[in-house]
Motif scaffolding. Structure first.
Motif, PDB file in Angstrom:
ATOM      1  N   PRO A   1       0.658  -1.233  -0.194  1.00 28.91           N
ATOM      2  CA  PRO A   1      -0.034  -0.009  -0.434  1.00 28.91           C
ATOM      3  C   PRO A   1       0.864   1.209  -0.226  1.00 28.91           C
ATOM      4  N   SER A   2       1.699   1.532   0.226  1.00 28.57           N
ATOM      5  CA  SER A   2       2.705   2.330  -0.042  1.00 28.57           C
ATOM      6  C   SER A   2       4.022   2.403  -0.686  1.00 28.57           C
ATOM      7  N   VAL A   3       4.526   3.385  -2.051  1.00 30.78           N
ATOM      8  CA  VAL A   3       5.518   3.359  -2.267  1.00 30.78           C
ATOM      9  C   VAL A   3       6.936   2.465  -1.368  1.00 30.78           C
ATOM     10  N   ASP A   4       7.439   2.970  -0.667  1.00 34.85           N
ATOM     11  CA  ASP A   4       7.973   3.220   0.347  1.00 34.85           C
ATOM     12  C   ASP A   4       8.255   1.503   0.510  1.00 34.85           C
ATOM     13  N   ASP A   5       7.406   0.358   1.011  1.00 33.01           N
ATOM     14  CA  ASP A   5       7.044  -0.374   0.777  1.00 33.01           C
ATOM     15  C   ASP A   5       7.832  -1.879  -0.370  1.00 33.01           C
ATOM     16  N   TYR A   6       8.743  -0.804  -1.193  1.00 30.76           N
ATOM     17  CA  TYR A   6       9.239  -1.355  -2.571  1.00 30.76           C
ATOM     18  C   TYR A   6      10.883  -1.172  -2.040  1.00 30.76           C
ATOM     19  N   ARG A   7      10.629  -0.105  -1.599  1.00 33.34           N
ATOM     20  CA  ARG A   7      11.905   0.621  -1.587  1.00 33.34           C
ATOM     21  C   ARG A   7      13.445  -1.129  -0.813  1.00 33.34           C
ATOM     22  N   GLN A   8      12.817  -1.621  -0.324  1.00 31.36           N
ATOM     23  CA  GLN A   8      14.700  -2.733   0.135  1.00 31.36           C
ATOM     24  C   GLN A   8      14.012  -3.547  -1.175  1.00 31.36           C
ATOM     25  N   LYS A   9      13.227  -3.673  -2.024  1.00 31.66           N
ATOM     26  CA  LYS A   9      12.926  -4.808  -2.690  1.00 31.66           C
ATOM     27  C   LYS A   9      13.972  -4.431  -4.157  1.00 31.66           C
ATOM     28  N   PHE A  10      13.576  -3.324  -4.290  1.00 38.24           N
ATOM     29  CA  PHE A  10      14.625  -2.984  -5.596  1.00 38.24           C
ATOM     30  C   PHE A  10      16.187  -2.819  -5.264  1.00 38.24           C
ATOM     31  N   ILE A  11      16.630  -2.921  -3.461  1.00 35.75           N
ATOM     32  CA  ILE A  11      17.645  -2.373  -4.112  1.00 35.75           C
ATOM     33  C   ILE A  11      18.606  -4.109  -3.116  1.00 35.75           C
ATOM     34  N   GLN A  12      17.698  -5.012  -3.008  1.00 31.88           N
ATOM     35  CA  GLN A  12      18.188  -5.938  -3.076  1.00 31.88           C
ATOM     36  C   GLN A  12      18.226  -6.891  -4.486  1.00 31.88           C
ATOM     37  N   GLU A  13      17.020  -6.726  -5.168  1.00 38.32           N
ATOM     38  CA  GLU A  13      16.365  -7.518  -6.413  1.00 38.32           C
ATOM     39  C   GLU A  13      17.536  -7.087  -7.783  1.00 38.32           C
ATOM     40  N   ILE A  14      17.590  -5.465  -8.168  1.00 37.38           N
ATOM     41  CA  ILE A  14      18.397  -5.347  -8.803  1.00 37.38           C
ATOM     42  C   ILE A  14      19.471  -4.978  -9.222  1.00 37.38           C
ATOM     43  N   ARG A  15      20.135  -5.565  -9.896  1.00 35.59           N
ATOM     44  CA  ARG A  15      21.273  -5.605 -10.391  1.00 35.59           C
ATOM     45  C   ARG A  15      21.922  -4.825 -11.680  1.00 35.59           C
ATOM     46  N   SER A  16      23.602  -4.970 -11.583  1.00 41.90           N
ATOM     47  CA  SER A  16      23.773  -4.539 -12.319  1.00 41.90           C
ATOM     48  C   SER A  16      23.410  -5.019 -14.111  1.00 41.90           C
ATOM     49  N   GLY A  17      23.157  -4.096 -15.236  1.00 38.29           N
ATOM     50  CA  GLY A  17      22.745  -4.732 -16.461  1.00 38.29           C
ATOM     51  C   GLY A  17      21.179  -5.245 -16.518  1.00 38.29           C
ATOM     52  N   ASP A  18      20.325  -5.176 -15.802  1.00 35.31           N
ATOM     53  CA  ASP A  18      18.806  -5.013 -15.886  1.00 35.31           C
ATOM     54  C   ASP A  18      17.843  -4.384 -15.987  1.00 35.31           C
ATOM     55  N   VAL A  19      17.349  -4.127 -16.395  1.00 34.87           N
ATOM     56  CA  VAL A  19      16.453  -3.139 -16.813  1.00 34.87           C
ATOM     57  C   VAL A  19      15.236  -3.768 -16.001  1.00 34.87           C
ATOM     58  N   VAL A  20      14.633  -2.023 -15.898  1.00 32.98           N
ATOM     59  CA  VAL A  20      13.034  -1.823 -14.864  1.00 32.98           C
ATOM     60  C   VAL A  20      11.578  -1.512 -15.727  1.00 32.98           C
ATOM     61  N   CYS A  21      11.455  -1.991 -15.997  1.00 33.52           N
ATOM     62  CA  CYS A  21       9.790  -1.826 -16.966  1.00 33.52           C
ATOM     63  C   CYS A  21       8.805  -1.320 -16.064  1.00 33.52           C
ATOM     64  N   GLY A  22       8.000  -0.492 -15.951  1.00 28.63           N
ATOM     65  CA  GLY A  22       6.959   0.354 -15.690  1.00 28.63           C
ATOM     66  C   GLY A  22       5.745   1.113 -15.739  1.00 28.63           C
ATOM     67  N   PHE A  23       4.228  -0.025 -16.330  1.00 28.02           N
ATOM     68  CA  PHE A  23       3.516   0.835 -16.002  1.00 28.02           C
ATOM     69  C   PHE A  23       2.370   1.411 -15.538  1.00 28.02           C
ATOM     70  N   SER A  24       1.724   1.838 -15.854  1.00 28.72           N
ATOM     71  CA  SER A  24       0.884   3.562 -15.189  1.00 28.72           C
ATOM     72  C   SER A  24       1.391   3.483 -13.601  1.00 28.72           C
ATOM     73  N   LEU A  25       0.581   2.980 -12.495  1.00 28.55           N
ATOM     74  CA  LEU A  25       1.165   2.876 -11.083  1.00 28.55           C
ATOM     75  C   LEU A  25       2.009   2.063 -10.924  1.00 28.55           C
ATOM     76  N   GLY A  26       2.777   1.075 -12.275  1.00 30.52           N
ATOM     77  CA  GLY A  26       4.294  -0.494 -11.810  1.00 30.52           C
ATOM     78  C   GLY A  26       5.152   1.122 -12.562  1.00 30.52           C
ATOM     79  N   ALA A  27       4.917   2.366 -13.216  1.00 27.85           N
ATOM     80  CA  ALA A  27       5.446   3.147 -13.767  1.00 27.85           C
ATOM     81  C   ALA A  27       5.998   3.871 -12.351  1.00 27.85           C
ATOM     82  N   ILE A  28       4.779   4.175 -11.474  1.00 25.14           N
ATOM     83  CA  ILE A  28       4.852   4.857 -10.578  1.00 25.14           C
ATOM     84  C   ILE A  28       5.834   4.923  -9.748  1.00 25.14           C
TER      85      ILE A  28
END
Length: 236
Positions: free
Chosen positions: A41-68
């Protein structure tokens, strides 16, 4: 073209299936596609997931609320991790949106995702084909259990421009010229506010551009990648 993993963040009442046709056109292997769920329910809830799971060379692709969600954590991304944002509004939610968001949530809770969206998508304000509408309704059925968290997230997001402006990543913002949910000028604003940004405003498509014309979306991203990652770009 980047060859890393693709992290896929879908929108409200969507699944990562919204990206499938687009990724097929780009020939991204299915094994490289990592679907995310917008379930907190909060954008802050995803921060640790971004830090832990996304690594060099990955691509992040978001649509609408996911892009937010992705935009709010752009400052955590490695410099060589492209960020692609489709149909984004990076600003805090306007208070005038609250009644519509709560009405949708209430209808989904009472009638289910398909029924709640069906009339809204067939109200005459868009020109989407029956096939596109059906694909949206199928995703709505599959993700209806997330509507409470997604509504809360949409209503309470603080705005992502600070995180975007601090990002070292290459950011590509893409909008449909006929988008009635996210003003196409947001893509321009983002590209002009970040260290390394590009934008495209696609004609003849609206908010669900990824389903309306996956080929055009793929062409826009391929062109952006070609301009950024081609050997000629880096030749001394």
């Amino acid at each position: 073209m980047p060859v890393g993993r693709w992290h896929l963040l879908p929108g409200t009442l969507c699944t990562a299936e919204v990206f499938s046709g687009f990724l097929d056109h780009l020939r991204v292997p299915v094994a490289c596609r990592i679907p995310w769920e917008i379930s907190q329910p909060s954008v802050d809830d995803y921060r640790q997931k971004f830090i832990q799971e996304i690594r060099s060379g990955d691509v992040v692709c978001g649509f609408s609320l996911g892009a937010i969600v992705a935009a709010h954590h752009a400052d955590t991304l490695p410099a060589d991790c492209p960020l692609i944002l489709f149909g984004i509004n990076p600003l805090p939610d306007a208070p005038t949106r609250k009644p519509d968001r709560e009405s949708l949530r209430n209808d989904v809770t009472q009638y289910g995702g398909r029924a709640a969206l069906a009339n809204r998508l067939r109200d005459g304000k868009n020109a989407m084909s029956d096939d596109v509408i059906e694909r949206i309704l199928v995703m709505a059925e599959q993700s209806e259990n997330l509507i409470d968290a997604q509504t809360q997230l949409a209503l309470t997001r603080p705005g992502a421009m600070d995180a975007l402006s601090q990002s070292q990543a290459h950011i590509i913002a893409i909008s449909g010229r006929m988008d009635q949910q996210a003003d196409p000028t947001h893509a321009v604003k983002i590209a002009n506010s970040v260290l390394r940004g590009q934008f495209a405003v696609l004609p003849d498509v609206g908010h669900y551009m990824l389903l309306e014309n996956a080929q055009v979306c793929a062409n826009a991203v391929a062109s952006a990648f070609e301009a950024t990652f081609s050997p000629e770009k880096h030749r001394s």
